[in-house]
Structure formats: C-alpha cells, structure tokens
Design a protein around this motif. Sequence first.
Motif, PDB file in Angstrom:
ATOM      1  N   ASP A   1      29.505  42.923  45.549  1.00 39.12           N
ATOM      2  CA  ASP A   1      29.535  41.672  45.060  1.00 39.12           C
ATOM      3  C   ASP A   1      31.040  41.462  44.350  1.00 39.12           C
ATOM      4  N   GLN A   2      31.351  42.515  43.640  1.00 39.16           N
ATOM      5  CA  GLN A   2      32.654  42.616  42.967  1.00 39.16           C
ATOM      6  C   GLN A   2      33.777  43.004  44.092  1.00 39.16           C
ATOM      7  N   ARG A   3      33.568  43.553  45.211  1.00 37.92           N
ATOM      8  CA  ARG A   3      34.331  43.922  46.252  1.00 37.92           C
ATOM      9  C   ARG A   3      34.979  45.148  45.547  1.00 37.92           C
ATOM     10  N   LEU A   4      34.552  46.241  45.011  1.00 33.93           N
ATOM     11  CA  LEU A   4      35.010  47.231  44.390  1.00 33.93           C
ATOM     12  C   LEU A   4      35.337  48.311  45.380  1.00 33.93           C
ATOM     13  N   ALA A   5      36.277  48.963  45.464  1.00 38.33           N
ATOM     14  CA  ALA A   5      36.789  50.222  46.034  1.00 38.33           C
ATOM     15  C   ALA A   5      36.516  51.543  45.389  1.00 38.33           C
ATOM     16  N   GLY A   6      36.428  51.238  44.073  1.00 35.62           N
ATOM     17  CA  GLY A   6      36.272  52.425  43.174  1.00 35.62           C
ATOM     18  C   GLY A   6      35.901  52.205  41.831  1.00 35.62           C
TER      19      GLY A   6
END
Length: 405
Positions: free
Chosen positions: A101-106
Amino acid sequence: MRNLVKLAMLATACVSLTACEKVQKVAADAAGLPTDENVLFWTQDQRDNAFRQMELLATTRTIEAGDTIRVLKSGDAFPATLPAVEGDSAPGLSIDEYMADQRLAGLVVLQDGKIRLEEYRMDFGPDDRWTSFSVAKSLVSSLVGAAIKDGAIKSLDDPLTDYIPELTGSGYDGVTVEQLLTMTSGVRWNEDYEDKDSDVARFNTTKSKDGVDPVILYMKTLVNEAKPGTRWQYNTGETNLIGVLVAKATGKSLSEYLSEKVWQPYGMAKDAVWILNDGGKEIGGCCISATTRDFALFGQFAMNGGKIGENQVVPVGWYDKAGTKQADIGVEGRGYGYQWWTYDDGSYAAQGIFGQGIFIDPKRKLVIAGNGNWPRATPDDKKVGRDAFYRAVQAYVDSEAAPAE
C-alpha cells in the motif's frame, strides 16, 4: 516532507553544455530515467527507477563510510500481521500489505538496537541506496549540534548574520540560528510546488553568480513579514541556509562533516551520496541517497543522544530538545523541533516526499526507517497509513513488555 528538488543534468563530461545535455538526455531515455528536471512531473515508473540511482541524474559528493561496520544483531521477528490497535478500524495490519500500500522499497525496524524487521520490495535490496528528499533536513540539523559541540557555532542565540554576513540587510536581520532551525524566522516564503512563480520554484532554478552560492543569492532577496519567533512556516530554503551556515562555520563540506562526525565513526555500512546545487554545494534541505539500514542507523544514533562510544558528537540533551515541539504547526498532537517533526508522545520523525522517513521513539527504544515511492508527493491517505503503522508497532512492543495475566 514537502521538499521539491530541481535536478541539474550533469555537464562535466562534455565540452559544451548543449552537447552534454543531449548526451545525458539520450542516456537517460535509454535507461528509462526521467529527463524533466521537475520530480513532480516524473511518472511513477520513472521515479521507481530514478530514486535508487539519483547520482546518474545529478552531480553528487560522496559521504564516505569507514572501514569498520556496525554489526546489528537480530531480535525476535515481528509477526506477519501486527495486532489491531485500539481505536483503529482495521482488524490487523499485514506487513506485506502495508508495504504494498505504501509502495515501500525498503523497511527496517530496530528495537533496542536489534533488527526486528527488515523487508525489501521492488527489486531493491539492503546494499542499494534510495534518495531521502527532506529526510536530509533532520540530518543537517544534527550537524548544527555537532558544530556547536566543536565550538564552530557558539550559540543557538547567535544572529544568523554573524555566520552569513551576506544576509545583512535582508529579511534575516535579527533572525537567530535557533529560529532558522525551527522555521520561525518570519521571512515571507511561498512553498507551493505547483506555482511556477513560488519561492521554492524560483529558488531551485537560481544559478551561481561570481562564485556566490545560489542559496545566498536568492535568500538575501527575501523580506521579513512577521516578528522572528512568532510564526512557523515550512521553508525549504531555510534548511539550505542551515547547510550554508554549517559549511561556513566548520570550513568543511556537509558531506565531509557528516562523514567525519557520524557516517564513519558510527559504522554506516555503505557510502552515501549528496546532490549538489549549481554552486557545487550540498543541497541542505534534500537529497542524501543511502541504504535503508543506514538511515535506520542514523535514527539509532539520534535516539542514543548523538553519542558514539565515549564521544559525545552533539551537546548532551541536543535531541531531547531537537525532537520535541519547539513550534506549533497547527496540528493537534504534532509540532516541529529542530528540523524534526514531533509527536506529543515523545517520538519524532524525519520525513520526505514520496514516503521517505525515519521514526524515532525513545521511550520504546524504537527506530523505523522506510524508503518508497508514493503515487504522489504527499497524499494524505499514505501519511495516515504510515502513522497507523507506527502506532501498530508501538502497541506490539508495548504488548511484549506487558506482564502476563
């Protein structure tokens, strides 16, 4: 959180600027990288690609890591779904769904100095760098603390013009170093990124002239419209001025000083890079690229009071003040410290557009670092979701500490 960076294309490898721009455009197109200098007009795919390799788009200086790397031990892993938090509507928070949902890579969570969670997505890994945007502001404010400890800056009560005399006669007459840190200078400023005539738009395109830093050239044209210390207003240009202040006071580049004070002695694992402006100086309000784990380590450094071994890098109690509300931002439960966003529960955070962040909760010995690419620069729903994750982690840590019934 709302910083906009205008990226200048590299020209150092070309004989003529026009020829260089053509070469860089062809290379960027071939690599799927953006050629528009305004990050807000990049596509999501372009940002996914560019945020991990900003040094290919702009001139940078290296923040050197040392030979000794701080080894982080692993703690007990978090469950795949964090329990629901009382008062929140969601039944529970899946870490996998949260990252999507947050489009987190890390995403790295440290608790009591141990890794409780470390996850990567989007073909990004622990050794890769991601840009910080305005997270850099909080790192720069820490360098002010280091400069005070070193005696290069005498006092937060000093007038800014003592260190940057070029600002004499501008709106910054009578503004103190502390008022610059808290963004309460009272100087007129427009931070509207979608207005081409705003200060932040014109400021970012200012060129160096006769060797004078473009930050100084623009900021000295501004006028004061409120008594210093009486009004908070977000102003990226002022963080860039903080960078000028530190560099002038210490006689060192920001990259060199950050490496000397934190990156090497604290044992960051990888070199970081810092984007430079047209005058060849680090952009104080933006754009350090580092690994997510090293961003988390910086949070740990701050939470530990800025002490490395027996060496106190910043004055004792610096983060106690820097990470607590010094200015009212008009949001219940929130505030602004020394370039840190603060929460009334004692936690504080560094935040950058498109989902970059370092969250620090001293009471729970908790650090959360995330790097990602939100669909837009500052969507409210993503900010709400991130705060919900912070609360869920806090609640889970509290549940572990609660005595068994």
